[in-house]
Design an enzyme around this catalytic site. Structure first.
Site, mmCIF file in Angstrom:
data_model
loop_
_atom_site.group_PDB
_atom_site.id
_atom_site.type_symbol
_atom_site.label_atom_id
_atom_site.label_comp_id
_atom_site.label_asym_id
_atom_site.label_seq_id
_atom_site.Cartn_x
_atom_site.Cartn_y
_atom_site.Cartn_z
ATOM 1 N N TYR A 162 -1.986 0.211 9.922
ATOM 2 C CA TYR A 162 -2.193 -0.469 8.642
ATOM 3 C C TYR A 162 -0.949 -0.334 7.760
ATOM 4 O O TYR A 162 -0.397 -1.324 7.278
ATOM 5 C CB TYR A 162 -3.417 0.105 7.928
ATOM 6 N N THR A 206 0.812 -1.214 0.000
ATOM 7 C CA THR A 206 0.000 0.000 0.000
ATOM 8 C C THR A 206 0.847 1.267 0.000
ATOM 9 O O THR A 206 1.959 1.291 0.550
ATOM 10 C CB THR A 206 -0.911 0.025 1.241
#
Length: 338
Positions: free
Chosen positions: A141, A117
């Protein structure tokens, strides 16, 4: 030889299943169905229901299906949620990835494509952001994915493993033939929430952060069509099969749109209005996230085919209309949170 797709019953994973199936590749899906959907996997694709951290199950699946490469999507993916539940994110994303990689290397698998990501770059990376930009995740995250990247790199050095890490920017849209799309009623990406608001499936849309250091005060994102992203994974697989070296590559188009611009695009494409509530910014959300995508084009020869915001919105809108037509599937009305 078969490709194992973890998380293949989820949003992005199901599009990868279609891309490989369309190319005639043998596939097997491993998914615990905690957020994925059984119906997202075509009937002719084997589905193993279980945990990617289950060593015995992974090794059994690899042996039974003659797996030679793995595309690892299975993960939790919300930056704001990870701020509230960091332990859960490190367990699901980092610890389970480590367990999966250990089982794969023990089973003799030597090619891995890893779903990462742009959140690894932090709140205010240089724009556009290249793969050499400093990594400073602002959320658990992003940190959980960056840790997983490090585990993969170290494991590759120790076990003759070749990999491609793909750092996604903002993924949206749906399969143009309506074979796959966002099935989750709890989806949190902006384009899904805005199209649902336009269709009356959400009671309007909430946007978080209108005082950011951007031209209109809202966050700016590089939106990539999910089918273009799937094709990037196919290109990564070809690269590894051809003996290519390990790579970490951004997946985006190289330009961004603000939250307000996306809202206007959804209104324009849908020809519908919907209420928007402005809320304070959220922890863990970057201000601007735009890829320098030159390296993936140069390394993999990847050329996106759907790099148009209205096309992305249109495919997402058609999917939402199609999927939620069935009353039994309609989500409870809730305000979308983008």
């Amino acid at each position: 030889m078969t490709v194992l797709i973890t998380g293949g019953a989820g949003y992005i994973g199901s599009h990868m299943v279609l891309a490989l199936r369309d190319a005639g590749e043998p596939i097997v899906v491993l998914d615990d169905l905690s957020t994925g959907f059984r119906e997202a996997v075509p009937a002719d694709v084997p589905l193993v229901v279980g945990d990617v951290a289950d060593r015995a199950l992974v090794m059994k699946t690899v042996a039974a299906h003659n797996v030679e490469a793995v595309v690892h999507f299975a993960a939790r993916i919300s930056a704001p949620e990870s701020v509230r539940d960091p332990f859960g994110y490190y367990a699901a994303n980092t610890a389970k990835t480590s367990a999966l990689l250990e089982a794969l290397t023990a089973a003799g698998v030597r090619r891995v494509i890893f779903s990462s990501t742009a959140a690894v770059y932090g709140l205010a990376p240089p724009t556009p952001t290249s793969e050499t930009a400093p990594t400073d995740p602002a959320s658990p995250y992003g940190a959980s994915k960056l840790m997983s990247e490090r585990i993969l790199r170290d494991g590759a050095a120790a076990h003759d493993l070749a990999y491609v890490v793909l750092r996604y920017f903002n993924v949206a849209g749906a399969d143009h033939r309506l074979r796959a799309g966002q099935r989750s009623p709890g989806a949190s990406n902006l384009i899904t929430l805005a199209t649902r608001a336009a269709l009356g499936l959400n009671e309007g849309l909430s946007i978080f952060g209108t005082d950011l250091p951007t031209p209109d005060g809202t966050g700016v994102r590089d939106y990539i069509h999910v089918s273009d992203l799937a094709e990037a994974h196919v290109a990564a697989l070809r690269h590894l099969r051809a003996g290519g070296d390990s790579q970490t590559l951004n997946c985006g188009y190289g330009w961004g749109y603000s939250v307000r611009e996306v809202v206007e695009a959804v209104r324009r494409v849908s020809e519908r209005n919907f209420p928007v509530a402005e809320k304070p910014r959220r922890a863990g959300d970057p201000y601007v996230s735009v890829a320098d995508a030159s390296l993936i084009r140069e390394t993999l020869g990847w050329r996106p085919k759907r790099a148009d915001l209205d096309l992305i919105v249109g495919d997402a809108l058609r999917w939402e209309e199609f999927w939620w037509t069935n009353e039994a599937r309609r989500p409870r009305l809730a305000r979308g949170r983008a």
